[in-house]
Design an enzyme around this catalytic site. Sequence first.
Site, PDB file in Angstrom:
ATOM      1  N   HIS A 254       0.937  -0.727  -0.231  1.00 58.03           N
ATOM      2  CA  HIS A 254       0.338   0.173  -0.032  1.00 58.03           C
ATOM      3  C   HIS A 254       0.589   1.493  -0.499  1.00 58.03           C
ATOM      4  O   HIS A 254       0.328   2.191   1.024  1.00 58.03           O
ATOM      5  CB  HIS A 254      -0.668  -0.293   1.162  1.00 58.03           C
ATOM      6  N   ASN A 255       1.823   1.539  -0.906  1.00 59.51           N
ATOM      7  CA  ASN A 255       2.861   2.581  -1.099  1.00 59.51           C
ATOM      8  C   ASN A 255       2.081   3.041  -2.529  1.00 59.51           C
ATOM      9  O   ASN A 255       0.913   3.171  -2.955  1.00 59.51           O
ATOM     10  CB  ASN A 255       3.876   2.556  -1.381  1.00 59.51           C
ATOM     11  N   PHE A 256       2.582   4.091  -2.639  1.00 57.34           N
ATOM     12  CA  PHE A 256       2.743   5.821  -3.680  1.00 57.34           C
ATOM     13  C   PHE A 256       2.727   4.591  -4.926  1.00 57.34           C
ATOM     14  O   PHE A 256       2.324   5.508  -5.669  1.00 57.34           O
ATOM     15  CB  PHE A 256       4.129   6.386  -3.837  1.00 57.34           C
ATOM     16  N   HIS A 258       1.727   1.948  -5.964  1.00 54.78           N
ATOM     17  CA  HIS A 258      -0.504   1.468  -5.574  1.00 54.78           C
ATOM     18  C   HIS A 258      -1.088   2.619  -5.272  1.00 54.78           C
ATOM     19  O   HIS A 258      -1.937   2.389  -7.093  1.00 54.78           O
ATOM     20  CB  HIS A 258      -0.253   0.213  -4.148  1.00 54.78           C
ATOM     21  N   HIS A 294      -6.624   7.459  -2.154  1.00 54.35           N
ATOM     22  CA  HIS A 294      -7.344   6.074  -1.187  1.00 54.35           C
ATOM     23  C   HIS A 294      -6.652   5.907  -0.037  1.00 54.35           C
ATOM     24  O   HIS A 294      -7.138   4.878   0.663  1.00 54.35           O
ATOM     25  CB  HIS A 294      -8.163   5.283  -1.970  1.00 54.35           C
TER      26      HIS A 294
HETATM   27  C1  BYE Z   1      -7.556  -6.493  -1.478  1.00 51.80           C
HETATM   28  C2  BYE Z   1      -8.701  -6.251   0.168  1.00 51.80           C
HETATM   29  C3  BYE Z   1      -6.760  -5.334   0.144  1.00 51.80           C
HETATM   30  C4  BYE Z   1      -5.566  -5.213  -0.091  1.00 51.80           C
HETATM   31  F1  BYE Z   1      -4.772 -13.429   0.528  1.00 51.80           F
HETATM   32  C5  BYE Z   1      -5.503  -5.718  -1.015  1.00 51.80           C
HETATM   33  F2  BYE Z   1      -5.303 -14.091  -1.931  1.00 51.80           F
HETATM   34  C6  BYE Z   1      -6.278  -6.655  -2.316  1.00 51.80           C
HETATM   35  F3  BYE Z   1      -6.561 -12.642   0.308  1.00 51.80           F
HETATM   36  N1  BYE Z   1      -5.852  -7.245  -3.372  1.00 51.80           N
HETATM   37  N2  BYE Z   1      -5.797  -6.570  -4.117  1.00 51.80           N
HETATM   38  C7  BYE Z   1      -5.158  -6.515  -5.490  1.00 51.80           C
HETATM   39  C8  BYE Z   1      -6.387  -8.447  -3.486  1.00 51.80           C
HETATM   40  C9  BYE Z   1      -5.710  -8.618  -5.032  1.00 51.80           C
HETATM   41  N3  BYE Z   1      -6.623  -9.592  -2.975  1.00 51.80           N
HETATM   42  C10 BYE Z   1      -5.861 -10.654  -3.719  1.00 51.80           C
HETATM   43  N4  BYE Z   1      -5.579 -11.173  -4.810  1.00 51.80           N
HETATM   44  C11 BYE Z   1      -5.622  -9.316  -5.380  1.00 51.80           C
HETATM   45  O1  BYE Z   1      -5.071  -9.136  -6.830  1.00 51.80           O
HETATM   46  C12 BYE Z   1      -5.934 -12.007  -2.718  1.00 51.80           C
HETATM   47  C13 BYE Z   1      -5.355 -11.791  -1.293  1.00 51.80           C
HETATM   48  C14 BYE Z   1      -4.128 -12.545  -1.771  1.00 51.80           C
HETATM   49  C15 BYE Z   1      -5.154 -13.234  -0.783  1.00 51.80           C
HETATM   50 CL1  BYE Z   1      -9.114  -7.766  -1.992  1.00 51.80          CL
HETATM   51 ZN    ZN Z   2      -6.119   0.297  -1.942  1.00 50.77          ZN
END
Ligand code: BYE
Ligand code: ZN
Length: 530
Positions: A254-256, A258, A294
């Site tokens: 969750h950096n710049f 992203h 965000h």
């Molecule tokens: C989500 C919520 C919070 C932070 F482990 C990031 F399988 C995410 F659940 N994101 N953003 C992109 C993702 C992705 N979560 C997942 N895959 C993504 O490509 C799944 C995770 C690896 C896990 Cl949803």
């Molecule tokens: Zn985000």
Amino acid sequence: MKEMETKMIYFTVNGKPEQAEFSVDCPAQDVKDLFRSAAEAGPHDILKLYNPKGNIINISPNLEPNHPNSCYKLEVVASDCNNEPLGVELAGALGFDLSSMEKRLQGLEKKILFEAGGTPAVIYEMKKQVDSFREKLESVEHLSWLGLYKDLSEETHKPSPFYHKRTLHKTKEECDHVRDKFLKMCSLEVSEEVRQYLKTPTFDNWQWEDAEIMVLLQVMYADLDFIAIYNIEPEVLQQFLFEVYRRYNNIPFHNFKHCFCVTQMMYGLIWLTDLRSKMDSIDLLIMLTSAICHDLDHTGYNNAYQINARTELALRYNDISPLENHHCAVAFEILEKTESNIFRNVSLDLYKHIREGIIKCILATDMTSHNEILNKFKSILSHFDFTNKDHRDVLMMILIKVSDISNEARPMEVAEPWLDCLLQEFYNQSDVEKLEGLPVTPFMDRDKITKPSSQTGFIRFVLLPLFIELANLFPCLEQHIIDPVRKALDYYTEMEKALEREKQTRVQCEKAAKSKEMPVEQQSIEPKAQ
Ligand code: BYE
Ligand code: ZN
């Protein structure tokens, strides 16, 4: 001089025979300390001494001398801090002292950073000492009675260095360096080729450094005509982008970068769907700015952690989307400063509208409300009306949600490193949850999930259902975001199968090894090349 009269006491500790000698007139505390050290017990452990009859006797200079064949028995209580209240209290106090020491150092460092513009060597040294002290408490076995000891011998990994070295916030040097670079580049023209490439989901963020990314964000505001329509001064936009850059932390996901990817996907979606012909530019301005802001000041720990660990954020926001509320609050902190307020030339009414919109969009990125938002969108899809404000609001929330989790819509070379970054951040959280005795978030536990298995589930049950609904409204998106996600699903499904086969082979090899009664470690468990 009269020779001192001494006593010899024979006893066992943990079944091991020991003997103690002390003078009859020595202080009671000395005798107690003597037994304490014989038992290798800590200052807060309780010692119990039993006579051969099994009765507890007092540890004092008046102890009845005995013979090796009628030993006393010494026992330590509360040496295991995990089971004993006393130990827990001590460990808690020690852990707390250590954290408060770290916090004070951090505060001191911040203060000095402000005044001197750099971390002085003396603070650096102190930080290193606190770090190494913590490491010692956690890694030296004979200090295990403190309750902080972590047996790493059975673990295949060490907890992430982020736990110790929280260089979470960007340093002044780092910021100044990037700011200089950015300001130097600002005056350069960005080629038409790059401007077009910037409008597609195939854009590769990994090719660009942070200062260049800031220039690209500036290009987005210019090419959507925001600069002209809302009379945004270039210096103010630059200051705004710099403040945003500064307030994204040095964490794996969750950096710049992203922030940039999400904004760039939003920008791409606006162009691909020709949204400019369907919505007011003010709504597009809200969406792009929301995307930029965000995840401001994300610390790498999700809402579940904030709530379970009762962090400042969870307390401040009463467990209600603590992170998203914070990201949004930081955004308006930046916008409250005239020199970085890109909306400073709009009317008060318009500012109110923008503020309401940004809050709605950023709060919509909390995945807790995923189903609610998606269901609302589904219910209006059949009669979607761009002139209806409620409909537009839901669409704006869907668009920021799609952008936020859209990595898998990008080329594999761009998307896969992002998944590695995300898992690194997740694993780091679960490591810390384990260390702090908090509930471990199951999908973050490195012992429970694999990269392909988590991702196939995520794509099947979260990504595709969301993307497909958006493509119902904008069929042209199918080829741009759904096709690549389907490809990613195939890729991770194959990876999952390969992992499964590897596991099977391993099990078979181990079975074969056992049947030959040869220690497994002497046999190759690698499948033979064909
Ligand atoms: C989500 C919520 C919070 C932070 F482990 C990031 F399988 C995410 F659940 N994101 N953003 C992109 C993702 C992705 N979560 C997942 N895959 C993504 O490509 C799944 C995770 C690896 C896990 Cl949803
Ligand atoms: Zn985000």
